[in-house]
Motif scaffolding. Structure first.
Motif, PDB file in Angstrom:
ATOM      1  N   SER A 114     -16.445 -46.198 -86.431  1.00  0.00           N
ATOM      2  CA  SER A 114     -17.529 -46.077 -85.465  1.00  0.00           C
ATOM      3  C   SER A 114     -18.357 -47.351 -85.438  1.00  0.00           C
ATOM      4  O   SER A 114     -18.306 -48.168 -86.361  1.00  0.00           O
ATOM      5  CB  SER A 114     -18.415 -44.877 -85.819  1.00  0.00           C
ATOM      6  OG  SER A 114     -18.952 -45.037 -87.125  1.00  0.00           O
ATOM      7  N   THR A 115     -19.130 -47.530 -84.381  1.00  0.00           N
ATOM      8  CA  THR A 115     -19.979 -48.704 -84.245  1.00  0.00           C
ATOM      9  C   THR A 115     -21.018 -48.722 -85.366  1.00  0.00           C
ATOM     10  O   THR A 115     -21.650 -47.703 -85.641  1.00  0.00           O
ATOM     11  CB  THR A 115     -20.703 -48.690 -82.888  1.00  0.00           C
ATOM     12  OG1 THR A 115     -19.735 -48.601 -81.843  1.00  0.00           O
ATOM     13  CG2 THR A 115     -21.533 -49.955 -82.705  1.00  0.00           C
TER      14      THR A 115
ATOM     15  N   LEU B 291     -30.648 -41.889 -84.520  1.00  0.00           N
ATOM     16  CA  LEU B 291     -30.662 -43.050 -85.409  1.00  0.00           C
ATOM     17  C   LEU B 291     -31.809 -42.967 -86.407  1.00  0.00           C
ATOM     18  O   LEU B 291     -31.691 -43.454 -87.538  1.00  0.00           O
ATOM     19  CB  LEU B 291     -30.756 -44.339 -84.586  1.00  0.00           C
ATOM     20  CG  LEU B 291     -29.513 -44.671 -83.750  1.00  0.00           C
ATOM     21  CD1 LEU B 291     -29.790 -45.855 -82.834  1.00  0.00           C
ATOM     22  CD2 LEU B 291     -28.318 -44.970 -84.647  1.00  0.00           C
TER      23      LEU B 291
ATOM     24  N   GLN C 186     -28.480 -52.570 -79.849  1.00  0.00           N
ATOM     25  CA  GLN C 186     -28.057 -52.434 -78.456  1.00  0.00           C
ATOM     26  C   GLN C 186     -28.954 -51.466 -77.703  1.00  0.00           C
ATOM     27  O   GLN C 186     -29.303 -51.696 -76.538  1.00  0.00           O
ATOM     28  CB  GLN C 186     -26.605 -51.967 -78.397  1.00  0.00           C
ATOM     29  CG  GLN C 186     -25.601 -53.018 -78.833  1.00  0.00           C
ATOM     30  CD  GLN C 186     -24.176 -52.498 -78.882  1.00  0.00           C
ATOM     31  OE1 GLN C 186     -23.946 -51.282 -78.894  1.00  0.00           O
ATOM     32  NE2 GLN C 186     -23.202 -53.392 -78.914  1.00  0.00           N
ATOM     33  N   LEU C 187     -29.340 -50.387 -78.358  1.00  0.00           N
ATOM     34  CA  LEU C 187     -30.219 -49.410 -77.723  1.00  0.00           C
ATOM     35  C   LEU C 187     -31.582 -50.016 -77.427  1.00  0.00           C
ATOM     36  O   LEU C 187     -32.143 -49.817 -76.335  1.00  0.00           O
ATOM     37  CB  LEU C 187     -30.367 -48.184 -78.628  1.00  0.00           C
ATOM     38  CG  LEU C 187     -31.282 -47.067 -78.127  1.00  0.00           C
ATOM     39  CD1 LEU C 187     -30.777 -46.500 -76.805  1.00  0.00           C
ATOM     40  CD2 LEU C 187     -31.372 -45.956 -79.180  1.00  0.00           C
TER      41      LEU C 187
ATOM     42  N   GLN D 209     -25.838 -52.225 -85.198  1.00  0.00           N
ATOM     43  CA  GLN D 209     -25.429 -52.644 -83.855  1.00  0.00           C
ATOM     44  C   GLN D 209     -25.837 -51.605 -82.818  1.00  0.00           C
ATOM     45  O   GLN D 209     -26.311 -51.955 -81.731  1.00  0.00           O
ATOM     46  CB  GLN D 209     -23.916 -52.854 -83.813  1.00  0.00           C
ATOM     47  CG  GLN D 209     -23.392 -53.384 -82.478  1.00  0.00           C
ATOM     48  CD  GLN D 209     -21.903 -53.639 -82.510  1.00  0.00           C
ATOM     49  OE1 GLN D 209     -21.303 -53.828 -83.565  1.00  0.00           O
ATOM     50  NE2 GLN D 209     -21.282 -53.656 -81.349  1.00  0.00           N
ATOM     51  N   ARG D 210     -25.671 -50.346 -83.149  1.00  0.00           N
ATOM     52  CA  ARG D 210     -26.083 -49.282 -82.230  1.00  0.00           C
ATOM     53  C   ARG D 210     -27.578 -49.350 -81.950  1.00  0.00           C
ATOM     54  O   ARG D 210     -28.016 -49.247 -80.793  1.00  0.00           O
ATOM     55  CB  ARG D 210     -25.733 -47.922 -82.818  1.00  0.00           C
ATOM     56  CG  ARG D 210     -24.263 -47.559 -82.805  1.00  0.00           C
ATOM     57  CD  ARG D 210     -24.030 -46.203 -83.441  1.00  0.00           C
ATOM     58  NE  ARG D 210     -24.815 -45.154 -82.785  1.00  0.00           N
ATOM     59  CZ  ARG D 210     -24.890 -43.902 -83.233  1.00  0.00           C
ATOM     60  NH1 ARG D 210     -24.243 -43.559 -84.335  1.00  0.00           N
ATOM     61  NH2 ARG D 210     -25.613 -43.011 -82.583  1.00  0.00           N
TER      62      ARG D 210
ATOM     63  N   GLN E 148     -30.784 -40.690 -78.607  1.00  0.00           N
ATOM     64  CA  GLN E 148     -30.178 -41.662 -79.511  1.00  0.00           C
ATOM     65  C   GLN E 148     -31.205 -42.201 -80.514  1.00  0.00           C
ATOM     66  O   GLN E 148     -30.877 -42.434 -81.678  1.00  0.00           O
ATOM     67  CB  GLN E 148     -29.567 -42.814 -78.707  1.00  0.00           C
ATOM     68  CG  GLN E 148     -28.277 -42.465 -77.993  1.00  0.00           C
ATOM     69  CD  GLN E 148     -27.184 -42.055 -78.967  1.00  0.00           C
ATOM     70  OE1 GLN E 148     -26.786 -42.820 -79.841  1.00  0.00           O
ATOM     71  NE2 GLN E 148     -26.711 -40.824 -78.842  1.00  0.00           N
TER      72      GLN E 148
END
Length: 261
Positions: A163-164, A195, A172-173, A168-169, A191
């Motif tokens: 998974s990412t 997180l 990017q968000l 990074q998740r 999201q």
């Protein structure tokens, strides 16, 4: 023009009670001073002070005329970014820390295998091997494990789809929300909540690898008169091993219980 960033949870990436640093454990805190957000349109005062002299000038930040963002939506966007930013900082610190930690521990293990290397007790080797395994178990949350990278250019077992990485998740968000001209979507808000639940405990695992597991290994290495393993430095890769037999005092050396000072 950007604002001052929000502090990470608990005052540092490692949370409340994180150690100050040093090879005995290694710090896991700090912050990214350049991750503040773009300021909202409005009137501001810019002040410059040198010694006793201070100059100030008014500054007006105007909105792009092509953007139509209501005050309510702007407030929602700001609230979402303020909630997400400390989590992004925490994730980036964890990513940096685990990468540097693995580099340093693996470098020490490999150096013990070289011809002419000093003899290392078996219990030290086992502690180091066990720590490396724990690092590799936690690594996928923050990036591709180095062992997987090495296999990309050679024939071998099928690649593992991962998974990412969390950092990074989160990054990017945050970029998607900040660069949009509307309020965050329901998906983006969900999201952030997801997180916020995943990153702090995963970052705590990394903190303990440095502040507890590496500290215990370094204490054992010091007792065995073996140069200790440098903890990961903030913002960069590994620092390798550090000699432990020098006569000059070093504030970063592990504590010596036999030292009367």
């Amino acid at each position: 023009m950007r604002s001052r960033p929000v502090a990470p949870p608990g005052g540092g990436a490692g949370g409340e009670g994180a150690p100050a640093g040093g090879p005995g454990g290694g710090g896991f805190g700090g912050g990214f001073a350049n991750l503040g957000f773009r300021v909202d349109p409005g009137d501001y005062t810019v002040k410059i002070k040198l010694g006793e002299k201070e100059l100030s000038k008014p500054l007006r930040i105007a909105e792009d005329p092509r953007i139509n963002l209501s005050a309510e939506d702007r407030a929602k966007k700001r609230a979402a970014l303020n909630k997400l930013q400390p989590i992004v900082t925490q994730a980036q610190l964890a990513t940096t820390s685990i990468a540097g930690l693995r580099t340093n521990v693996n470098a020490a293990i490999e150096s013990w295998k070289r011809a002419g290397a000093p003899q290392v007790p078996d219990n030290i080797k086992k502690m180091a091997d066990d720590l490396l395994k724990k690092i590799d178990a936690a690594y996928p949350a923050w990036g591709t494990p180095p062992s997987d990278v090495a296999n990309l250019s050679s024939a071998g077992p099928p690649l593992i789809e991962r998974s990412t990485p969390l950092s990074q998740r989160a990054t990017q968000l945050m970029g998607a929300i900040e660069n949009s001209s509307n309020a965050p979507t329901d998906y983006e808000l969900a999201q952030i909540d997801a997180l916020s639940q995943r990153i702090p405990p995963a970052a705590e695992v990394v903190r303990k690898l440095v502040s507890e597991d590496l500290a215990n290994l370094n204490n054992a290495m010091r007792d065995a008169k073996i140069p200790y393993i440098q903890p990961p430095s903030f913002g960069g890769g590994g620092g390798g091993r550090r000699g432990g037999d020098d006569d000059d005092p070093d504030t970063n050396d592990p504590p010596n219980d036999d030292d009367p000072n």
